[in-house]
Write an enzyme that holds these catalytic residues in place. Structure first.
Site, PDB file in Angstrom:
ATOM      1  N   LYS A   1       0.861  -1.185   0.000  1.00 34.65           N
ATOM      2  CA  LYS A   1       0.000   0.000   0.000  1.00 34.65           C
ATOM      3  C   LYS A   1       0.887   1.220   0.000  1.00 34.65           C
ATOM      4  O   LYS A   1       2.020   1.171   0.498  1.00 34.65           O
ATOM      5  CB  LYS A   1      -0.884   0.032   1.253  1.00 34.65           C
ATOM      6  CG  LYS A   1      -2.158   0.798   1.055  1.00 34.65           C
ATOM      7  CD  LYS A   1      -3.151  -0.047   0.285  1.00 34.65           C
ATOM      8  CE  LYS A   1      -4.521   0.536   0.233  1.00 34.65           C
ATOM      9  NZ  LYS A   1      -5.489  -0.465  -0.222  1.00 34.65           N
TER      10      LYS A   1
HETATM   11  N1  GLU Z   1      -7.107  -0.097  -3.445  1.00 34.08           N
HETATM   12  C1  GLU Z   1      -7.838  -1.283  -3.789  1.00 34.08           C
HETATM   13  C2  GLU Z   1      -7.923  -2.216  -2.608  1.00 34.08           C
HETATM   14  O1  GLU Z   1      -7.779  -1.815  -1.472  1.00 34.08           O
HETATM   15  C3  GLU Z   1      -7.302  -1.943  -5.055  1.00 34.08           C
HETATM   16  C4  GLU Z   1      -5.903  -2.421  -4.976  1.00 34.08           C
HETATM   17  C5  GLU Z   1      -5.366  -2.913  -6.328  1.00 34.08           C
HETATM   18  O2  GLU Z   1      -6.118  -3.039  -7.275  1.00 34.08           O
HETATM   19  O3  GLU Z   1      -4.161  -3.157  -6.384  1.00 34.08           O
HETATM   20  O4  GLU Z   1      -8.205  -3.381  -2.763  1.00 34.08           O
END
Ligand code: GLU
Length: 423
Positions: free
Chosen positions: A113
């Site tokens: 993240k």
């Molecule tokens: N931000 C989204 C999540 O928390 C998508 C993450 C992604 O597609 O890599 O799942």
């Protein structure tokens, strides 16, 4: 059990919740302390300063993070968040949840993240572009299509992804579409990616309703958040015949017992920027939305909104977590003892990363899939994961979250075991 009415400051943090969930899974699986320590630590954490020249010529320095929690099952994968609430600990928790989400849905990624602590609404488009490009160049050494693949999250969108892709591509001297997902369609984005998280949420909501013997058509729903997840989530629920009786955003909440017209509300939000003031509904206290007597509650905003202080007041039959970490550990215990079925985030909102995976595969193959292929494969994966989580929950008498986390943790540990420890 006794219900304790906790004050706001007794709420647990996302990282405390994530660590407690992992500890429970590790205990249930009987793993040793060393394995537990490997699973609880981030593999890599990068904190960067982002000096920004503002439009008025002044200089401001923002702080950004990229955390790769685990890369045992494949490249690190996860969104990038722009929000004033971003901290290193929050990003650590979100990265850990991405590891479990990818393992649970069996997409070949680890978890990551990123975040930058600022409020994007206070900055011009040109400033957002400079922030994004400088952040990207600072984290450049650890991202790439085989290393770590960012995607949109709160406060970022496909335009942000286009800037990241461009900055990364310029550094490589050629276009690298696989470095991010959630890109605009014309730059190699996937059909169905923009609405994928919402579609997945609704697949899980339907499966959960069915498991409780409630017909989707006529079921009542309340949706917290009208952004990337909540907006299409409300629309798809209404398309399935559910009555979406309440919707909120960061400015307030609205309620209509006969069901909100989602298309009309969307048009209102496009013009005014908020659900507040929508003519065909009553005003509702934003926190009251969480306590409505509905069949399905979809928290699709931020972490920690259902906590020890309000969990006992939740009257929904089912909670489908569109957001990451909306329910705290303490709240989980209260909801379970009150018989509320919680479809956990790492399962319920996994549609986004599933179609991110499809987008990455399409980028690597330079081949576009049809929308119907994307949608069918998304549904198949969501329902397969729903079935495995329910089976484990049933056979081991676990909540869906405990079962989902246990399954995911066991898959990641299996990858560690097979790879062995270097050196
Ligand atoms: N931000 C989204 C999540 O928390 C998508 C993450 C992604 O597609 O890599 O799942």
């Amino acid at each position: 059990m006794t219900l304790v009415d906790h004050a706001t400051d007794s709420r647990t943090s996302a990282l405390e919740d994530a660590h407690a969930q992992l500890a429970e899974a590790v205990a249930g699986l009987g793993y040793d302390e060393g394995t537990h320590a490997m699973l609880s630590k981030s593999r890599r954490e990068l904190t960067v300063s982002i000096p920004l020249r503002r439009d008025d010529g002044s200089i401001e320095v923002l702080t950004g993070y990229r955390v790769q929690h685990n890369i045992s099952r494949g490249p690190a994968k996860g969104g990038l968040r722009y929000s004033p609430a971003v901290t290193l600990d929050e990003v650590r928790a979100l990265a850990m949840w991405m590891t479990w989400k990818c393992a649970l849905l069996d997409v070949p990624y680890g978890g990551a993240k990123g975040g930058v602590a600022f409020d994007p609404r206070q900055y011009s488009t040109a400033e957002l572009e400079r922030i994004t490009r400088r952040y990207t160049s600072e984290i450049l050494p650890i991202i790439g299509p085989q290393q770590d693949i960012p995607a949109p999250d709160i406060g970022t969108d496909e335009r942000t992804m286009a800037w990241i892709m461009d900055t990364y591509s310029v550094s490589q001297g050629h276009t690298v579409p696989g470095v991010v997902t959630g890109k605009p369609l014309s730059l190699g984005g996937s059909l169905g990616r923009a609405s994928a998280t919402s579609r997945g949420v609704v697949h899980i909501a339907k499966a959960a309703l069915k498991s409780r013997g409630i017909a989707v058509s006529g079921a009542t729903a309340a949706v917290q958040g009208f952004g990337k997840v909540g907006r299409d989530g409300a629309r798809f629920l209404a398309d399935e015949g559910a009555l979406v009786v309440a919707i909120s955003d960061q400015y307030g909440a609205i309620h209509s017992a006969s069901g909100i017209d989602i298309a009309a509300l969307s048009a209102h939000v496009d013009v005014t920027g908020s659900v507040v003031g929508f003519g065909d509904a009553d005003v509702l206290g934003a926190d009251d939305l969480l306590e409505l007597d509905v069949d399905v509650l979809v928290p699709a905003a931020v972490e920690g909104v259902i906590h020890a202080g309000n969990a006992g007041k939740v009257r929904a039959r089912i909670i489908v977590e569109g957001a990451n970490g909306p329910t705290s550990r303490d709240a989980d215990a209260i909801l379970a003892s009150n018989g509320v079925l919680v479809a956990p985030d790492i399962l319920a909102n996994a549609g986004g990363v599933i179609v991110s995976y499809f987008e990455w595969v399409q980028a690597n193959q330079s081949y576009r899939w049809e929308a119907r292929d994307v949608e069918a494969r998304l549904e198949e994966r969501m329902l397969a994961a729903w079935a495995s989580v329910n089976e484990l929950a049933r056979t081991h008498d676990l909540t869906l979250r405990a079962a989902a986390t246990r399954l995911a943790v066991s898959r990641v540990t299996e990858a560690h075991r097979l790879r062995g420890l270097y050196p």
